[in-house]
Design an enzyme around this catalytic site. Structure first.
Site, mmCIF file in Angstrom:
data_model
loop_
_atom_site.group_PDB
_atom_site.id
_atom_site.type_symbol
_atom_site.label_atom_id
_atom_site.label_comp_id
_atom_site.label_asym_id
_atom_site.label_seq_id
_atom_site.Cartn_x
_atom_site.Cartn_y
_atom_site.Cartn_z
ATOM 1 N N TRP A 1 0.933 -0.972 -0.112
ATOM 2 C CA TRP A 1 -0.014 0.133 -0.177
ATOM 3 C C TRP A 1 0.820 1.106 0.158
ATOM 4 C CZ3 TRP A 1 -4.462 -0.934 4.059
ATOM 5 C CH2 TRP A 1 -5.292 -2.071 3.477
ATOM 6 N N HIS B 1 13.029 -2.341 -0.446
ATOM 7 C CA HIS B 1 12.096 -1.547 -1.730
ATOM 8 C C HIS B 1 13.003 -0.534 -2.253
ATOM 9 C CE1 HIS B 1 9.075 0.263 -3.880
ATOM 10 N NE2 HIS B 1 8.550 -0.773 -3.726
ATOM 11 N N GLU C 1 11.939 -6.110 -8.681
ATOM 12 C CA GLU C 1 11.113 -4.784 -9.032
ATOM 13 C C GLU C 1 11.940 -3.596 -9.920
ATOM 14 O OE1 GLU C 1 7.556 -4.406 -6.173
ATOM 15 O OE2 GLU C 1 8.949 -2.975 -5.695
ATOM 16 N N GLY D 1 5.697 2.232 -10.693
ATOM 17 C CA GLY D 1 4.365 3.167 -10.645
ATOM 18 C C GLY D 1 4.738 4.316 -12.078
ATOM 19 N N SER E 1 4.151 -1.614 -11.992
ATOM 20 C CA SER E 1 3.049 -1.442 -12.836
ATOM 21 C C SER E 1 2.427 -2.833 -13.146
ATOM 22 C CB SER E 1 3.714 -0.800 -14.007
ATOM 23 O OG SER E 1 4.378 0.663 -14.006
ATOM 24 N N GLY F 1 1.605 -2.511 -6.223
ATOM 25 C CA GLY F 1 1.604 -1.148 -5.695
ATOM 26 C C GLY F 1 0.342 -0.570 -5.794
ATOM 27 N N GLY F 2 0.174 0.411 -6.725
ATOM 28 C CA GLY F 2 -1.074 0.989 -7.176
ATOM 29 C C GLY F 2 -2.189 0.329 -7.331
HETATM 30 P P1 13P Z 1 3.254 -0.184 -8.814
HETATM 31 O O1 13P Z 1 2.631 -1.840 -8.921
HETATM 32 O O2 13P Z 1 2.455 0.933 -8.444
HETATM 33 O O3 13P Z 1 4.295 0.020 -10.019
HETATM 34 O O4 13P Z 1 4.292 -0.509 -7.592
HETATM 35 C C1 13P Z 1 5.168 -1.576 -7.512
HETATM 36 C C2 13P Z 1 5.867 -1.647 -6.249
HETATM 37 O O5 13P Z 1 6.719 -0.871 -5.927
HETATM 38 C C3 13P Z 1 5.545 -2.488 -5.041
HETATM 39 O O6 13P Z 1 6.406 -2.649 -4.309
#
Ligand code: 13P
Length: 690
Positions: free
Chosen positions: A447, A533, A605, A611, A651, A672-673
């Protein structure tokens, strides 16, 4: 570049270690010498007598012990963060002090290396500039210091070093310094030490003459000395060149009663002379005066001279006589010379034909049992053993050899553990056995810093209900901000949706305002924690070393870890992604043993995909995840690698998840999002059903 940096940090660390060990040791073995130096500094700052001598002795011992211990800790890379910061702080104070002594010249020798190595104030400043540069580099990247001993065994080095140096220092204070760097060491013929060799450099002086004529006063030199019409007023003489100074240059003895100079007589006398040395009798320790008096009586009976050399006033001498019943002859000598001769007040020196053959602290004087015959026939009448190599060997055997042995044992232990792991993973039957993959498919939500408590709890509830109603065929985790954890734990059925935190502290507990420990995270009911992260690495400067601490603490508290790694766009363009990811894993998780490894989930990642809407293609992701699995296999064996869940993040959405999850090495996603809305998140979870 990274390798150059690591090499530079380690070179600086060794320079600091060697210097601190040496400077700390020479101070520690001569606490009285350090005390005299501290008093010189106090006097220069007009702070004399601010602390009593006993308190300054404690400061002297503490200073030597601090420097020595910091040096050893630097050498073994023990407590790297704290030690590098302390070293920088100490160097900052020392450098400020040396700038002052360079400009104001209040003391002639800084005392950095005791009496072992004398530096001019300019040399000291230069030395400290080099050291502070080294200390700054090391404090900037302490984690680059290579460790010789694993973290678990470092406490042995810490306690052993501190105990060793304090015991050594107290022993030297009680007896005499183990190494004598002063000009009056055993074996020295004092008269020879005072001689100026033929052809030695002579000091040079320049005189200026002040003369007056008709009310005008002027200065002249020999070159322009005027005629006799000028009236002589004064002469100023300054030394322009220091000549050769013999090692012993202010040794002179005069009798206290008649003031007769008996230096020559004492130094040229054939046979033995006892010199009881007390720079100042008022502060001399009188607890062993019985031993002193016995030696005096022995000397009297055997026709050996016994003189007490002191710089004390007549009143103090009288008081000493009254206090101890002393009957020996008192002579006057320079206070500094006496302090240099022996580091004990009082101390005893035995001369034979003007050569120093024995030195004793008042705490370890020869006893009556040692004085049963004329000196020629006794061991104490022979030169004491003062062999530097022998003493160095003792230091090596008692300090460095045990630490080296510990290092070797520690490395062997680490190596055998590694071999055992490898053997377990390489058993022949593993080659033939068709194993069922053990690894889990996972969809985890991160989150980040979104949703207030009420919205967070509501979302958790919604996800929980949706998944209880429609069971996922993968493990689902939601990782929330710290403050949500306890409340979200209440609304989740953790058999369906597991809970995780987004971070935890790299410290166990204590004064770390704003931090949340792994233990606290665990106590909320959370089972997972995200570590490494890229946002935390970038914005909060979490280094590989810090992450390693976090990983260890999280595991120690029973948390499972979603460990993130990934490269920047520049690094990918430069085709360095494999190298970067490998370094991240090596830096923070590859130190774990095979058992601990079972609690690690890797999340790749790529930073450029987080993002941004730019997803890595499924082929790019698959290629990297296969690579990660291969390096896990190298480290933990094929079987462990097959059992490790490796996720993709960046993403990831319901639309691209099926394609990504169809790849053999992609075991799910870290989202994430798209984890902030129940429908979006469920869409990704459902990709495992397609
Ligand atoms: P998004 O899915 O928003 O690109 O973020 C990925 C993320 O950083 C999950 O830890």
């Amino acid at each position: 570049m990274r390798n150059i940096r690591i090499a530079a940090v380690n070179i600086c660390r060794f320079i600091l270690a060697v210097t601190f060990i040496f400077s700390g040791y020479v101070k520690a073995i001569d606490p009285l010498g350090t005390l005299y130096k501290l008093k010189d500094y106090a006097a220069a700052m007009a702070l004399n007598d601010i602390l009593p001598d006993w308190a300054l002795v404690i400061v002297a011992i503490a200073l030597g012990a601090l420097e020595f211990s910091l040096g050893v800790f630097m050498l073994f890379a023990v407590r790297r963060h704290m030690v590098s910061k302390l070293t920088l702080a100490l160097m900052s104070v020392m450098t400020a002090l040396t700038v002052w002594i360079y400009i104001a010249d209040p003391v002639k020798d800084c005392g950095c290396f005791g009496d072992a190595l004398k530096l001019t104030n300019g040399e000291t400043l230069l030395k400290n500039i080099v050291l502070i540069a080294c200390a700054t580099l090391v404090a900037w990247r302490p984690a680059d210091m290579a460790r010789f001993i694993s973290r678990t065994n470092q406490w042995i080095v810490r306690y052993y070093t501190i105990t060793y140096i304090i015991v050594t220092s107290v022993y030297c204070l009680y007896t005499l310094p183990i190494f004598d760097f002063r000009p009056y060491r055993i074996g020295t013929n004092i008269k020879q030490g005072m001689e100026i060799p033929e052809g030695a450099e002579q000091p040079e002086f320049e005189s200026t003459f002040i003369l007056r004529k008709n009310g005008v006063t002027r200065e002249f030199t020999l070159d322009n000395y005027p005629d006799s019409t000028w009236e002589y007023v004064d002469t100023k003489t300054v030394q322009t060149k220091k000549g050769y100074e013999p090692p012993i240059h202010d040794f002179s003895i005069t009798t206290n009663d008649t003031g007769e100079d008996i230096t020559e007589q004492v130094l040229t006398k054939k046979g033995y002379t006892f010199l009881l040395v007390s720079p100042r009798l008022v502060v001399a320790d009188d607890s062993n005066f019985g031993d002193i008096d016995q030696i005096y009586e022995y000397a009297e009976e055997n026709g050996v001279d016994f003189l007490c050399l002191t710089a004390s006033t007549n009143e103090d001498i009288e008081r000493w006589r009254e206090l101890t019943g002393a009957e020996y002859t008192f002579c006057n000598a320079d206070e500094t010379t006496l302090k240099t001769m022996i580091r004990s007040n009082p101390g005893l020196i035995l001369l034979k034909d003007g050569t120093i053959i024995g030195k004793w602290s008042h705490n370890a004087l020869p006893q009556t049992d040692d004085l049963t015959a004329p000196l020629e026939q006794l061991p104490i009448g022979k030169a004491q053993n003062d062999s530097t190599p022998e003493r160095l060997l003792i230091v090596l055997l008692t300090f460095f050899v045990p630490l080296m042995a510990l290092t070797i044992a520690d490395r062997l232990w680490a190596w055998t553990k590694w071999i055992r792991n490898k053997q377990d993973n390489n058993r022949i039957f593993n080659l033939f056995k068709k194993r069922k993959k053990m690894r889990k498919k996972i969809v985890a939500g991160n989150w980040k810093m979104n949703l207030n408590l009420q919205d967070g709890v509501a979302l958790a509830k919604e996800i929980n209900e949706a998944l209880v109603a429609d069971k996922p065929n993968c493990e689902v985790i939601i990782c929330t901000p710290f403050i949500h954890l306890a409340s979200v734990a209440q609304v989740l059925d953790q058999n369906v949706v597991a809970l995780g935190a987004e971070n935890c502290a790299d410290k166990v507990k204590g004064a770390y305002t704003g931090e949340v420990s792994a233990e606290m995270v665990k106590s909320t009911g959370a089972q997972y924690v995200i570590l490494g992260h890229s946002e935390r690495r970038e914005y909060y400067h979490e280094t590989a070393e810090i992450l390693k601490e976090k990983v260890d603490l999280a595991l120690a508290n029973g948390l499972k870890i979603l460990f993130c790694c990934g490269e920047t766009l520049e690094e990918r363009k430069a085709e360095k992604q494999n190298e970067v990811v490998k370094a991240e894993l090596e830096g923070s998780v590859f130190h774990l043993d095979a058992e601990a490894w079972k609690n690690i989930v890797i999340a790749y990642e790529p930073i450029w995909a987080i993002g941004t809407g730019m997803t890595a293609t499924s082929d790019q992701a698959e290629e990297m995840l296969a690579y990660i699995r291969s390096i896990v296999a190298e480290k933990y064996g094929q079987e462990a690698a097959e059992d490790t869940s490796i996720l993709y993040g960046g993403s990831c959405k319901a639309s691209n998840a099926p394609e990504l999850f169809s790849k053999p090495n992609i075991d799910g996603g870290l989202i994430g999002g798209a984890s902030l809305k129940c429908a979006d998140f469920k869409g990704i979870i459902d990709a495992w059903k397609k």
